[in-house]
Design an enzyme around this catalytic site. Structure first.
Site, short mmCIF file in Angstrom:
data_model
loop_
_atom_site.label_atom_id
_atom_site.label_comp_id
_atom_site.label_asym_id
_atom_site.label_seq_id
_atom_site.Cartn_x
_atom_site.Cartn_y
_atom_site.Cartn_z
N SER A 67 7.61 5.51 29.00
CA SER A 67 8.42 4.49 29.67
C SER A 67 9.33 3.68 28.74
CB SER A 67 7.52 3.53 30.44
OG SER A 67 7.25 4.07 31.70
N LYS A 70 12.92 4.25 29.26
CA LYS A 70 13.61 3.71 30.44
C LYS A 70 14.58 2.58 30.10
CE LYS A 70 9.65 4.79 33.43
NZ LYS A 70 8.49 4.23 34.14
N TYR A 195 14.49 13.24 33.75
CA TYR A 195 13.49 12.17 33.58
C TYR A 195 12.32 12.64 32.70
CZ TYR A 195 9.72 8.94 34.79
OH TYR A 195 8.68 8.05 34.72
N TYR A 247 4.46 -3.66 32.46
CA TYR A 247 3.82 -3.39 33.76
C TYR A 247 3.40 -4.72 34.41
CZ TYR A 247 3.55 1.21 31.52
OH TYR A 247 3.85 2.37 30.86
N VAL A 265 2.97 4.90 28.53
CA VAL A 265 1.59 5.38 28.70
C VAL A 265 1.06 6.17 27.50
CG1 VAL A 265 1.47 5.39 31.22
CG2 VAL A 265 2.41 7.37 30.03
N1 GLU Z 1 6.39 9.87 32.12
C1 GLU Z 1 5.49 8.88 32.61
C2 GLU Z 1 5.38 8.96 34.12
O1 GLU Z 1 6.34 9.14 34.75
C3 GLU Z 1 5.97 7.52 32.16
C4 GLU Z 1 5.08 6.42 32.63
C5 GLU Z 1 4.96 5.27 31.71
O2 GLU Z 1 5.02 5.40 30.49
O3 GLU Z 1 4.80 4.18 32.25
O4 GLU Z 1 4.35 8.84 34.70
#
Ligand code: GLU
Length: 311
Positions: A67, A70, A195, A247, A265
């Site tokens: 994430s 992002k 993604y 989060y 994650v």
């Molecule tokens: N590639 C992970 C997913 O889509 C990223 C989630 C994350 O790091 O919060 O579940």
């Protein structure tokens, strides 16, 4: 100027003490390949604008951005399309729900993801990356990461990519839902491919610290003075990091550490001290909110000791 010498002197004991907190967490396993890392690892890189840095702990451990990516795909989409187009596809508010929740997509009109840091929002953002094919879009993303880390060897970890692509049932359902809501146009699998690939870009703490330093310097490369990212887009990205980068523990992190941050994650955390420091942390064992348990502890310890909080 930050006294990296005193940080350096303080770090070994701080990392040693915080590493023990890993026992309270668990490595993410819903993407099977992510579970193959030492759960008690903890590493940190702190980089200043004069290119001085300190490294401590498991700094050689490679990990995927997940994430953390992002933040930068949001920036790329803003650079490609501007604010109006981006914010017609994603909102600006925290959700209070899990990062992969689809609850509010159905409950709250107009059915666009609440923000670009949750999975639904980041997938919508992936669809906005410029390029005529998924390959071209992914290439553009990878080139951008190589530029902002000044590391041209950065690449996708194909085992993690394949593992996520094969197990992403939840992200697939989210994405088809977004397609039905009119948020995604075009081929859903192609958007997901972009993604999955940007989540699977493999880095070290040093790479993350360099990305963070660029944000700390409002998008200007401190070495060359070149504006790599428009200041306004860095401001937007940092605001999302404060409100929803950690989060559902973003408020707790803002109180405990007081810095813009984004975690993933894989146990990575990108954070920064505005105008001064870029910081990359890795600690794969996650707490029940999905953040590196030892990493958050370490950042709290350092922020308190060196008075980093913005607030
Ligand atoms: N590639 C992970 C997913 O889509 C990223 C989630 C994350 O790091 O919060 O579940």
């Amino acid at each position: 100027m930050d006294d990296l010498e005193s940080i350096k002197a303080y770090l070994p004991e701080a990392v040693r003490a915080c590493r023990t907190h890993s026992e309270q967490g668990e490595v993410a396993a819903y993407i099977p390949e992510l579970s193959k890392v030492p759960s008690d690892a903890l590493g940190i890189c702190i980089l200043d604008r004069y290119d001085q840095y300190v490294l401590e702990g498991d700094v050689e451990l490679p990990f995927t951005l997940q994430s953390i990516s992002k933040v930068f795909t949001l920036i790329l989409a803003l650079m490609d399309h501007g604010e109006d187009a981006v914010f017609s596809k994603v909102g600006k508010e925290p959700t209070g729900d899990d990062f992969n929740s689809m609850l509010k997509l159905e409950l709250v009109e107009p059915g666009i993801p609440f923000n670009p840091m949750i999975n639904a929002g980041a997938i919508a953002i992936s669809s906005l990356i410029a390029g005529s094919s998924p390959q071209e879009k992914s290439e553009r993303v990878l080139t951008f990461f190589r530029q902002i880390t000044r590391n041209h060897t950065i690449d996708i970890n194909h085992d993690v990519y394949r593992s996520e692509a094969a197990s992403a049932h939840r992200n697939r359902s989210l994405s088809y839902f977004l397609k039905d809501n009119g948020v995604l146009t075009g081929d859903v699998e192609e958007v997901l491919d972009v993604y999955f690939r940007h989540c699977s870009i493999q880095v070290t703490c040093m790479d993350v610290a360099r990305m963070a330093l660029l944000l700390a310097c409002d998008g200007t490369d401190p070495a060359t003075g070149q504006q790599l990212i428009p200041r306004r887009y860095v401001q937007i990205a940092k605001t999302f990091m404060i409100t929803c980068g950690m989060y559902n523990a973003s408020g707790e992190f803002a109180i405990g550490v007081g810095l813009p941050a984004k975690s993933g994650v894989s146990g990575g955390i990108l954070t920064l001290v505005p105008g001064r420091l870029g910081i990359g942390v890795v600690g794969p064992a996650l707490n029940n909110k999905g953040n590196s348990v030892a990493g958050v502890q370490l950042l709290e310890t350092l922020s308190t000791r060196f008075e980093w909080s913005m607030f």
